[in-house]
Design a protein around this motif. Structure first.
Motif, PDB file in Angstrom:
ATOM      1  N   PHE A   1      -0.829  -5.982   6.176  1.00 58.25           N
ATOM      2  CA  PHE A   1      -0.065  -7.211   5.979  1.00 58.25           C
ATOM      3  C   PHE A   1       0.794  -7.512   7.191  1.00 58.25           C
ATOM      4  O   PHE A   1       1.007  -8.645   7.561  1.00 58.25           O
TER       5      PHE A   1
ATOM      6  N   LYS B   1       1.128   1.651  -8.157  1.00 59.83           N
ATOM      7  CA  LYS B   1       1.463   1.768  -9.584  1.00 59.83           C
ATOM      8  C   LYS B   1       1.885   0.436 -10.182  1.00 59.83           C
ATOM      9  O   LYS B   1       1.788   0.219 -11.376  1.00 59.83           O
ATOM     10  N   GLU B   2       2.368  -0.493  -9.312  1.00 62.53           N
ATOM     11  CA  GLU B   2       2.912  -1.751  -9.826  1.00 62.53           C
ATOM     12  C   GLU B   2       1.837  -2.566 -10.541  1.00 62.53           C
ATOM     13  O   GLU B   2       2.141  -3.300 -11.494  1.00 62.53           O
TER      14      GLU B   2
ATOM     15  N   THR C   1      -2.165   0.615   6.799  1.00 64.27           N
ATOM     16  CA  THR C   1      -1.111   0.959   7.760  1.00 64.27           C
ATOM     17  C   THR C   1       0.081   1.641   7.100  1.00 64.27           C
ATOM     18  O   THR C   1       0.999   2.082   7.780  1.00 64.27           O
ATOM     19  N   GLY C   2       0.076   1.731   5.770  1.00 63.52           N
ATOM     20  CA  GLY C   2       1.202   2.344   5.070  1.00 63.52           C
ATOM     21  C   GLY C   2       1.102   3.857   5.045  1.00 63.52           C
ATOM     22  O   GLY C   2       0.182   4.462   5.622  1.00 63.52           O
ATOM     23  N   SER C   3       2.069   4.450   4.364  1.00 62.17           N
ATOM     24  CA  SER C   3       2.152   5.908   4.298  1.00 62.17           C
ATOM     25  C   SER C   3       0.901   6.499   3.626  1.00 62.17           C
ATOM     26  O   SER C   3       0.273   7.424   4.155  1.00 62.17           O
ATOM     27  N   ILE C   4       0.502   5.945   2.479  1.00 61.45           N
ATOM     28  CA  ILE C   4      -0.694   6.439   1.786  1.00 61.45           C
ATOM     29  C   ILE C   4      -1.958   6.116   2.589  1.00 61.45           C
ATOM     30  O   ILE C   4      -2.863   6.951   2.722  1.00 61.45           O
TER      31      ILE C   4
ATOM     32  N   GLY D   1      -4.192  -1.576   2.350  1.00 65.24           N
ATOM     33  CA  GLY D   1      -2.859  -1.086   2.741  1.00 65.24           C
ATOM     34  C   GLY D   1      -2.978   0.103   3.682  1.00 65.24           C
ATOM     35  O   GLY D   1      -2.296   1.114   3.536  1.00 65.24           O
TER      36      GLY D   1
ATOM     37  N   GLY E   1       6.764   5.013   2.053  1.00 66.39           N
ATOM     38  CA  GLY E   1       7.181   3.650   2.387  1.00 66.39           C
ATOM     39  C   GLY E   1       8.591   3.388   1.865  1.00 66.39           C
ATOM     40  O   GLY E   1       9.097   4.109   1.007  1.00 66.39           O
TER      41      GLY E   1
ATOM     42  N   ASP F   1      -1.257   8.742  -7.525  1.00 64.74           N
ATOM     43  CA  ASP F   1       0.171   9.031  -7.651  1.00 64.74           C
ATOM     44  C   ASP F   1       0.266  10.514  -8.049  1.00 64.74           C
ATOM     45  O   ASP F   1      -0.449  10.956  -8.965  1.00 64.74           O
TER      46      ASP F   1
END
Ligand code: NAD
Ligand code: MG
Length: 399
Positions: free
Chosen positions: A38, A127-128, A12-15, A10, A215, A152
């Protein structure tokens, strides 16, 4: 010092991008081995070029062609892997030391479990995965000999405040000296909005978080406080704490990132500016402390720090999470799956803000009334997740 080879799931995401920021500050310590994305393949090309990643993972052939076309001349392409299989292979790649799990949603589950089975150091931002498959995931961490470090911000804060002998391992039972975990929540953008106005809030308003830039999915979750609900369940698994010993307090300034209350009445907290690079640097450097690039706190210049009890009428999603955790793992899978579906529909303008929690509650009620095979394998969890998503899609049409 050997350089750590890092895989960012992941990227390209914020994290993901904050992780690359911290890594870029410490070229002597870290090298980027693999990046995954993605969508937003243009950004992936730029990030892979800048970080000199050796491997990238994209979802399909269309994304692969786009990546290849956009790759600038002058340097050879990284190895390109595809889809869920590529993610799992890369998370377990023998060349990788550290995996940052920053894919949003239960979509992160297969690859993060693959990293756990392969005994990696896992920096867990997602977290999911824990909410849907806490037991299966932690079994894989233990049997694979992986090291799990929570990223987190709340769980990272708690981790830092827990008894020192727990550092570096996953708790097997509640620590007898710990009375309570206290998760802080900002209360999001609608903390003080008159209740009757909530039915007309827009995705743009919901994504305008007062303290953090994140995100879209987690931003909406912060507005509903479903995020805090997921974090209660996450804390249950990470610290082996029963639901009765986990509480939530609203703290609008987001300076105190969470607290651990001990049996003697002591309360320990971790404080920092609201900048995810702080917990990310903690995870990357562990057990050493390294620079994060975050601004430092100036407590004297800080206005008062406030704390208040969250209201379940305003934040029904938080109530649902406490109830699901007290009910069953099936209820937690349903809660997470239905929330992902409902948030997606809300972001596309197809569901009213206040109906998000309705859809989640209806899906949980339906699922707990049915019977399923025990959730002791990843496949069983994924099958129930899929089933709950279909139910939630239906409830979105008639909330
Ligand atoms: P984001 O939406 O900014 O980025 C998500 C990343 O996952 C992107 O790289 C995207 O390409 C990838 N992705 C999305 N769907 C995918 C799929 N089906 N398969 C594979 N990859 C997929 O999200 P974010 O804000 O960076 O959050 C990532 C995770 O970290 C979430 O679980 C979130 O709850 C958690 N988290 C985020 C923050 C934060 O400040 N952003 C803080 C704490 C925890
Ligand atoms: Mg958080």
């Amino acid at each position: 010092m050997e350089t750590q080879q890092v895989c960012i799931l992941g990227a390209t995401g914020s994290i993901g991008r904050s992780t690359l920021d911290v890594i870029a500050m410490h070229p002597d310590r870290f090298e980027v081995y693999a990046l995954t994305a993605f969508n937003n393949i243009d950004t992936l090309v730029r990030l892979a070029w800048e970080s000199r990643a050796q491997v990238v993972v994209v979802p399909d052939q269309v994304a692969l062609r786009r990546f290849t076309t956009l790759w600038p001349a002058g340097r050879s392409l990284p190895e390109i892997r595809l889809g869920q299989q590529g993610l799992c292979e890369t998370a377990a790649d023998p060349a990788v030391d550290t995996v940052m799990a920053a894919i949003v949603g239960a979509a992160c589950l297969p690859s993060v479990i693959s990293a756990a089975r392969a005994g990696k150091r896992i920096l867990l931002a997602n977290k999911e995965a824990l909410v849907a498959a806490g037991a299966v995931f932690l079994d894989a961490v233990r049997s694979g000999g992986a090291q799990l470090l929570p990223i987190d911000s709340e769980h990272n804060a708690i981790y830092q405040c827990m008894p020192a002998e727990l550092l570096g391992q996953v708790a097997e039972a509640p620590h007898p000296a710990v009375k309570k975990l206290i998760l802080t929540a900002s209360g999001g953008p609608f903390r003080a909005m008159p209740l009757q106005q909530l039915s007309s809030v827009t995705p743009e308003q919901a994504c305008m978080h007062p303290n953090w830039v994140m995100g879209k999915k987690i931003s909406v979750d912060s507005a509903t406080m479903a995020n805090k609900g997921l974090e209660v369940i996450e804390a249950h698994w990470l610290f082996s704490m029963p639901v009765e010993q986990i509480s939530v307090v609203i703290h609008p300034q987001s300076v105190v990132h969470s607290m651990v209350e001990y049996v003697d009445g002591s309360v320990l907290s971790q404080m920092a500016a609201p900048d995810m690079r702080v917990p990310i640097a903690y995870g990357l450097g562990f057990p050493e402390r390294i620079h994060s690039g975050s601004a430092h706190l100036d407590l004297a210049a800080q206005n008062a720090l406030e704390f208040e009890t969250p209201c379940f009428e305003r934040f029904p999603a938080l109530r649902l999470a406490f109830e699901a955790l007290g009910t069953s793992q099936e209820a937690c899978v349903a809660l997470n799956a239905a929330n992902e579906v409902a948030v997606e529909q809300f972001l596309h303008g197809k569901l009213n803000y206040i109906d998000i929690a309705q859809v989640v509650e209806k899906t949980i009620d339906r699922v707990v009334g049915e019977s399923f095979e025990p959730l002791s394998t990843l496949d069983a969890v994924l099958a129930l997740d899929e089933h709950a998503r279909k139910l939630a899609q239906q409830f979105c049409l008639h909330p």
